[in-house]
Design a protein around this motif. Structure first.
Motif, short mmCIF file in Angstrom:
data_model
loop_
_atom_site.label_atom_id
_atom_site.label_comp_id
_atom_site.label_asym_id
_atom_site.label_seq_id
_atom_site.Cartn_x
_atom_site.Cartn_y
_atom_site.Cartn_z
N GLY A 149 60.04 65.68 119.69
CA GLY A 149 60.78 64.62 120.36
C GLY A 149 60.62 64.58 121.86
N MET A 150 59.90 65.55 122.42
CA MET A 150 59.61 65.50 123.85
C MET A 150 58.54 64.43 124.11
SD MET A 150 61.66 67.85 125.04
CE MET A 150 62.73 67.11 123.80
N VAL A 151 58.50 63.95 125.34
CA VAL A 151 57.51 62.93 125.71
C VAL A 151 56.84 63.40 127.00
CG1 VAL A 151 57.06 60.49 126.06
CG2 VAL A 151 59.07 61.20 124.75
N PHE A 152 55.51 63.48 127.00
CA PHE A 152 54.80 64.03 128.15
C PHE A 152 54.30 62.92 129.07
CE2 PHE A 152 53.28 68.63 127.54
CZ PHE A 152 54.52 69.01 127.07
N HIS A 153 54.43 63.20 130.37
CA HIS A 153 53.81 62.40 131.42
C HIS A 153 53.54 63.36 132.57
CE1 HIS A 153 52.59 58.66 133.21
NE2 HIS A 153 53.27 58.93 134.31
N HIS A 154 52.40 63.25 133.23
CA HIS A 154 51.99 64.25 134.23
C HIS A 154 51.99 65.65 133.61
CE1 HIS A 154 51.81 61.14 137.12
NE2 HIS A 154 53.07 61.08 137.44
N TRP A 155 51.52 65.76 132.39
CA TRP A 155 51.33 67.04 131.70
C TRP A 155 52.64 67.79 131.43
CZ3 TRP A 155 48.49 65.43 135.92
CH2 TRP A 155 47.19 65.00 135.64
N GLY A 156 53.73 67.07 131.30
CA GLY A 156 54.99 67.74 130.98
C GLY A 156 56.06 66.74 130.56
N HIS A 157 57.15 67.27 130.02
CA HIS A 157 58.28 66.44 129.64
C HIS A 157 59.06 66.09 130.89
CE1 HIS A 157 61.48 64.84 127.15
NE2 HIS A 157 62.35 65.58 127.82
N TYR A 158 59.09 64.79 131.22
CA TYR A 158 59.54 64.38 132.54
C TYR A 158 60.36 63.09 132.41
CZ TYR A 158 58.89 63.88 137.65
OH TYR A 158 59.07 63.80 139.00
N PRO A 159 61.70 63.19 132.34
CA PRO A 159 62.54 62.00 132.11
C PRO A 159 62.36 60.88 133.12
CG PRO A 159 63.81 63.98 131.74
CD PRO A 159 62.50 64.43 132.32
N SER A 160 61.90 61.21 134.34
CA SER A 160 61.73 60.17 135.35
C SER A 160 60.92 58.99 134.82
CB SER A 160 61.05 60.75 136.59
OG SER A 160 60.91 59.77 137.59
N TYR A 161 59.92 59.27 134.00
CA TYR A 161 59.10 58.22 133.42
C TYR A 161 59.49 57.93 131.97
CZ TYR A 161 56.16 59.09 137.47
OH TYR A 161 55.70 59.23 138.75
N ILE A 162 59.95 58.97 131.30
CA ILE A 162 60.16 58.87 129.86
C ILE A 162 61.27 57.89 129.52
CG2 ILE A 162 60.99 60.20 127.88
CD1 ILE A 162 59.58 62.64 129.38
#
Length: 299
Positions: A149-162
């Motif tokens: 259920g994690m979502v990656f952006h910039h190679w990590g789980h990052y709520p700022s984009y998610i």
């Protein structure tokens, strides 16, 4: 301007707004928003065009009257790489920016086409493209949705984009629901898994170690509430029950969900390995243990 044009019943006011809108539209074409342009970074340029393409949809009758609807489609065809959705060989990799910035505008561009076989074919291609980007549980550091259920952006789980990605992905699922171009069921399940996970690690705000490079911006659960309501409107019972619980007074007054029974409050311990994170929930509280290692980068 487009909203006022749609709302107004004053012919003179609408005429003036139409003239202004057309001048602004022609200025954009002159400045490079056209098919074949080399205007900057087309992917990130979408930040400046989210509201623009929404206005095109509101002004579609005016634009058709002026003969510009095909121009809008061609603009989007180039700037959002619409042709890549026609062949899986050229599909973009899953990316939170794609959901957050471009997907809705891509759909609007297709809707600017006249009702004809090309429009139906492009809607089918868009649905396949969207479903693949949403439904592919990607490996390793690759962007996209993960099995826990994690979502990656910039190679990590990052709520700022998610969180923006969750909201806009839910919008697309709702727009296409109950049509021949509905999102694939497995893709919807992947999105739901991410929404349920966000509901675990975000009560009123995500824990500070999840804030990344924007530590003072609150990541409230508003995006989770919106996604749950939107997917509930699309007919998903589990999301409707989640919204009924986390939507507060608004959900209690919402006629669409009046007869929906709220889901139980989460209680227990969850391990989200792709984020190296454990979350312990009890009553309406949460304790988040966020760690970092060779594979999970620190902020």
């Amino acid at each position: 301007m487009a909203q006022n044009f749609r709302r107004s019943t004053d012919p003179g006011f609408r005429k003036q707004l139409g003239e202004w809108y057309e001048k602004m539209f022609l200025h954009l074409l002159d400045q490079g928003y056209v098919y074949g342009s080399s205007l900057g970074s087309r992917a990130i340029n979408g930040y400046g065009t989210r509201e623009l393409f929404g206005s095109f949809l509101l002004m579609r009758d005016f634009l058709e009257e002026k003969g510009y609807r095909e121009t809008v489609f061609r603009m989007g065809q180039w700037h959002f790489d619409l042709n890549a959705s026609l062949n899986e060989q050229f599909y973009a990799l899953p990316n939170a920016d794609q959901f957050n910035i471009n997907m809705r505008s891509m759909l609007i561009c297709i809707l600017m086409l006249p009702d004809a076989p090309e429009k139906a074919a492009r809607l089918a291609a868009f649905s396949r493209f969207f479903s693949r980007n949403l439904g592919w549980e990607t490996p390793g550091w690759m962007g996209g949705f993960k099995p826990d259920g994690m979502v990656f952006h910039h190679w990590g789980h990052y709520p700022s984009y998610i969180f923006g990605a969750l909201s806009n992905a839910a919008r697309i699922c709702y727009f296409l629901s109950e049509t021949p171009w509905a999102v694939a069921p497995e893709a919807l399940q992947t999105l739901k898994k991410a929404v349920f996970a966000a509901n675990i690690y975000c009560i009123s705000d995500a824990a500070l170690p999840l804030h990344g490079r924007v530590p003072f911006r609150p990541f409230t659960n508003a995006a989770v509430v919106f996604a749950a309501r939107t997917l509930g409107k699309a007919g998903d019972g589990e999301m409707a029950a989640l919204y009924r619980r986390i939507g507060g007074k608004r959900a209690a007054r919402d006629r669409l969900f009046r007869d929906v029974k709220a889901s139980p409050r989460p209680s227990g311990h969850w391990s989200f390995n792709y984020a190296a994170m454990g979350v312990h929930r009890f009553k309406n509280k949460a304790v988040t243990l966020k760690t970092f290692n060779h594979y999970v980068w620190a902020y």
